[in-house]
Every structure is written in C-alpha cells, then in structure tokens.
Design an enzyme around this catalytic site. Structure first.
Site, PDB file in Angstrom:
ATOM      1  N   LEU A   1      85.735  80.578  71.786  1.00 17.25           N
ATOM      2  CA  LEU A   1      85.297  81.482  70.714  1.00 17.25           C
ATOM      3  C   LEU A   1      85.443  80.759  69.389  1.00 17.25           C
ATOM      4  O   LEU A   1      86.497  80.184  69.142  1.00 17.25           O
ATOM      5  CB  LEU A   1      86.271  82.664  70.621  1.00 17.25           C
ATOM      6  CG  LEU A   1      86.064  83.903  71.435  1.00 17.25           C
ATOM      7  CD1 LEU A   1      87.195  84.874  71.122  1.00 17.25           C
ATOM      8  CD2 LEU A   1      84.722  84.549  71.081  1.00 17.25           C
ATOM      9  N   HIS A   2      84.429  80.761  68.563  1.00 16.28           N
ATOM     10  CA  HIS A   2      84.623  80.130  67.261  1.00 16.28           C
ATOM     11  C   HIS A   2      83.700  80.633  66.165  1.00 16.28           C
ATOM     12  O   HIS A   2      83.928  80.389  64.998  1.00 16.28           O
ATOM     13  CB  HIS A   2      84.438  78.610  67.374  1.00 16.28           C
ATOM     14  CG  HIS A   2      82.998  78.235  67.526  1.00 16.28           C
ATOM     15  ND1 HIS A   2      82.382  78.254  68.737  1.00 16.28           N
ATOM     16  CD2 HIS A   2      82.064  77.882  66.614  1.00 16.28           C
ATOM     17  CE1 HIS A   2      81.121  77.909  68.578  1.00 16.28           C
ATOM     18  NE2 HIS A   2      80.900  77.686  67.301  1.00 16.28           N
ATOM     19  N   ARG A   3      82.612  81.325  66.510  1.00 17.80           N
ATOM     20  CA  ARG A   3      81.608  81.670  65.500  1.00 17.80           C
ATOM     21  C   ARG A   3      82.203  82.526  64.393  1.00 17.80           C
ATOM     22  O   ARG A   3      82.886  83.513  64.676  1.00 17.80           O
ATOM     23  CB  ARG A   3      80.490  82.483  66.139  1.00 17.80           C
ATOM     24  CG  ARG A   3      79.781  81.722  67.190  1.00 17.80           C
ATOM     25  CD  ARG A   3      78.316  81.770  66.975  1.00 17.80           C
ATOM     26  NE  ARG A   3      77.801  80.549  67.504  1.00 17.80           N
ATOM     27  CZ  ARG A   3      76.673  79.975  67.146  1.00 17.80           C
ATOM     28  NH1 ARG A   3      75.934  80.526  66.217  1.00 17.80           N
ATOM     29  NH2 ARG A   3      76.284  78.859  67.680  1.00 17.80           N
TER      30      ARG A   3
ATOM     31  N   ARG B   1      89.463  77.512  63.754  1.00 16.64           N
ATOM     32  CA  ARG B   1      89.067  78.708  62.999  1.00 16.64           C
ATOM     33  C   ARG B   1      89.615  79.961  63.681  1.00 16.64           C
ATOM     34  O   ARG B   1      90.168  80.862  63.031  1.00 16.64           O
ATOM     35  CB  ARG B   1      87.531  78.800  62.920  1.00 16.64           C
ATOM     36  CG  ARG B   1      87.039  80.088  62.282  1.00 16.64           C
ATOM     37  CD  ARG B   1      85.539  80.267  62.480  1.00 16.64           C
ATOM     38  NE  ARG B   1      84.713  79.444  61.607  1.00 16.64           N
ATOM     39  CZ  ARG B   1      84.374  79.763  60.364  1.00 16.64           C
ATOM     40  NH1 ARG B   1      84.796  80.891  59.837  1.00 16.64           N
ATOM     41  NH2 ARG B   1      83.614  78.975  59.664  1.00 16.64           N
TER      42      ARG B   1
END
Ligand code: UD1
Length: 359
Positions: A203-205, A236
């Site tokens: 997950l990073h968006r 992030r």
C-alpha cells in the site's frame, strides 16, 4: 545524437533496465538523470544493484516534499541538467512527479519528448498520478502506449503527438528479472513463507494512505486476514499509520508480518508465490497478472482497466465485504495474451532509433 531518460522513483528505475540494454544493442548513446524523488537505499539504490542499472549522469537529489514543491524542484533541476547534457531526445516513464517535472522541463527547453506508458487513464483527476499522466501526454511529441485502450484514451483526448502501441515494458522487466524457481524457494524460506500459503500486501498511494478514513478502513480490512501475510511497508504508509495512530491496530492481527520494502528479485518471488496479492500499486497489479497471481485492488479506480475486465484482478476499493469475497473468489483469469506482449523494450528502442534518424 543521444537520448536521456529522466527517472526518480522505484517503478521507473526498474523500467530502465530492459530499455537500456536495447539502446546499447542499437549503439544509441543513453544518459540518465535521476531526480532522487526516492532516495532511501531500499527505495532506490537496491534497484540499481539488483538490475545493474547504468550509473546516472546527473543526480538531482530532490528528496521528498509536497507534490507541487517536489515537481517544481524536479522541473528546475531537470532544466539545468538538460542544458548540460544536451540530449536529442528526452524520455519520461509512467506517472510520478518525476515524470511530470521531467516532461515540463524537456517541453520548455524544446527537446522532443517521449512518454513511455502513455495513454493510461483512471478518469479521476483527483488522483495525483492521473494529473501527472494527462499533462505529460499533452506535452509529449511521441507516445508509447502499452495497450489498445491507452491508444483510445489518447485519441479521444485529441492528443496530437505521434502514437505507437508498444506493449507493456514491465512484461519485459518481469521476464528478465524473475529469479529461477530454486532461488524463489530460497527467498521464501529465508522469509519463513510457503508458496501459495501467504498473502502479499502493499500500500502506498497518497490517494489511499493520506486519508485517515480510507487508511483506517484498509486496516480494518487487513484485520480480516486469517492466514500468514507479508506486508513490505512503504515509508509513506509507515509514516501515515503512525500519524493517524493506526500502527498498533495493524499489529493486532498477528497473521500480518510487516517488513521493510524489498528488493526487486524478492518482490517478484513473493508475487509469483503468493496465494493472493492485495495492493494499490499499478505495477504490482500487472506483475500479478503476468505471474498469474490473483490480485485484489485496494483502490476504487485503476488505469489498468483491461486487467480488471479480463478478470485478472478485482477492484475491492475500501469495502470490507468486497475484500472478504475477493479473498475467497475462485475464478480469476489470466488468459488475455494481448496484455503480455513480449518485446516492448525492443519496439520502443526501435521507435527511438527511427525518431532520431528523422530529427
Ligand atoms: C511515488 C509515485 C507513485 C509511485 C510510487 C512508487 C508520485 C505522485 N507518486 O509515490 O506514483 O507508484 O512512487 O513507490 O510521484 N520516502 C522515504 N524514502 C524514499 C522515498 C520516499 O522515506 O526513498 C517517503 C517520503 O518522505 C514521503 C513518502 O515516502 O513522505 C512519499 O514519497 P513520494 O516520493 O512523495 O511518493 P510515493 O508515495 O513513493
């Protein structure tokens, strides 16, 4: 005559490898500007080592900042770098801030610009990457589109640059970089995992993790996982979980092991052997398809609509019920061969050679 690649983030480093080899075969001088959007060893250096990438001619070291400021720094840095390197042609890849900053710098300097992965659209301009792609396509002279849908998108927007269908460069990357099975087994053993008996999560968006409500729902969804899972965490996401006080909640599910971001060979081995991948990544979604691993998309829209239409991945968004259904869904399909066209790097390099000849 020379071409310059402008890269700066993880998904761009990996795409340099096959194109660089093809350009070398054609004896085209290839220079690299690294914006340094990604700067940690695990987000950048490891890819240069794993994939034996060429050493950048110029490192801008822009680091992190909010999107507008980062893009401005990249624009400024690339403007100076392009003045120094004097390329005949500039290439940008994908949809990151480095893509947009590099594209604007080349366009403003009057350097013919090539966009690799042109035409992808999720049709939601609130998504940071969509803004980057749409503007980059608008200012590009040559558009290397991976799929028929991408070409349709470009035509429907009245994009005037010259368009080619090239296939997906990432397919070549995966074919080159997937470790042999014995090495994959070794990687899994080192991580204490058994093939087909674990879930891979990434997950990073900014779209998913910068919003407290969405991230909290994602953590709730992950809490449902009742089998071993590995979650190589993006910096992030780790920061956001801490900021929103959600780290503890994530760690409450003892099935999920959180680890540092992995190198590329490790990531492909994990993707090839996971029972299911749950991700918001555009790249991993395609890698999953190439490796025939079911993929649940933890976002509401995707620019790789063809994969969803072909039933290779399922959009679950932030919906707990859809996530639960997806985890046990049986019928994924990986038979759309038009999404697995080998040779995109060769085709792109050939087009670049033709463009250079015609300039
Ligand atoms: C960027 C791209 C995204 C791509 C992703 C791949 C944009 C808008 N987004 O997202 O499309 O899929 O890269 O990973 O360009 N950080 C570190 N170390 C690093 C890099 C980043 O700690 O080496 C931290 C930064 O401090 C920042 C956060 O991670 O807080 C986000 O980094 P950023 O480069 O803004 O975007 P990504 O989320 O990586």
């Amino acid at each position: 005559m020379s071409v310059v690649s402008i890269v700066g983030a993880r998904p761009q480093y990996i795409k340099l490898a096959p194109l660089h080899s093809e350009l070398q075969k054609l004896k085209i001088k290839h220079q690299v500007i690294n914006t340094g959007q990604h700067y940690d060893y695990r987000m950048a250096g490891v890819f240069f080592e794993d994939l034996q990438l060429p050493k950048p001619n110029i490192d801008l070291e822009v680091g992190s900042d909010e999107a507008g400021i980062m893009t401005a720094k990249i624009l400024r840095g690339c403007t100076k770098a392009l003045r120094k390197l004097k390329p005949t042609l500039a290439i940008v890849y994908g949809d990151t801030n480095s893509t947009l900053g590099g594209a604007l710098a080349a366009a403003q300097a009057g350097i013919p610009l090539v966009h690799v992965e042109a035409g992808l659209r999720c049709h939601d301009m609130r998504v940071a990457e969509e803004l980057n792609r749409a503007i980059t396509d608008r200012v590009s002279n040559y558009l290397m589109a991976p799929t028929d849908d991408a070409i349709k998108n470009l035509k429907s927007e009245g994009i005037t640059g010259r368009i080619w269908k090239t296939g997906d460069l990432l397919y070549d990357v995966v074919r080159r970089s997937l470790p042999p099975e014995a090495k994959q087994r070794e990687i899994l053993t080192d991580l204490g995992l058994i093939s087909q008996k674990f879930i891979l999560i990434t997950l990073h968006r900014s779209d998913s993790v910068d919003d407290r409500e969405k991230l909290s729902r994602l953590v709730q969804m992950l809490a449902q996982i009742g089998e071993p899972a590995l979650f190589p965490i993006h910096p992030r996401t780790a920061k956001r979980l801490r900021h929103f006080g959600l780290t503890k909640k994530l760690h409450m599910n003892k099935n999920i092991r959180v680890c540092q971001p992995t190198g590329y060979h490790e990531m492909l081995s994990l993707a090839a052997n996971a029972r299911v991948i749950a991700t918001d990544s555009g790249g991993l979604q395609r890698e999953a398809y190439f490796l025939k691993t079911p993929c649940l998309l933890l976002r509401e829209v995707t620019e790789w609509v063809e994969i969803v239409k072909s039933r290779g991945s399922m959009v679950v968004g932030f919906d707990l019920q859809r996530f639960k259904r997806g985890m046990h869904k049986q019928r994924f399909n990986f038979s759309n061969r038009s999404l697995c066209l080998a040779g995109a790097s060769h085709r792109i390099a050939r087009h670049l050679a033709d463009i250079l000849t015609g300039l």
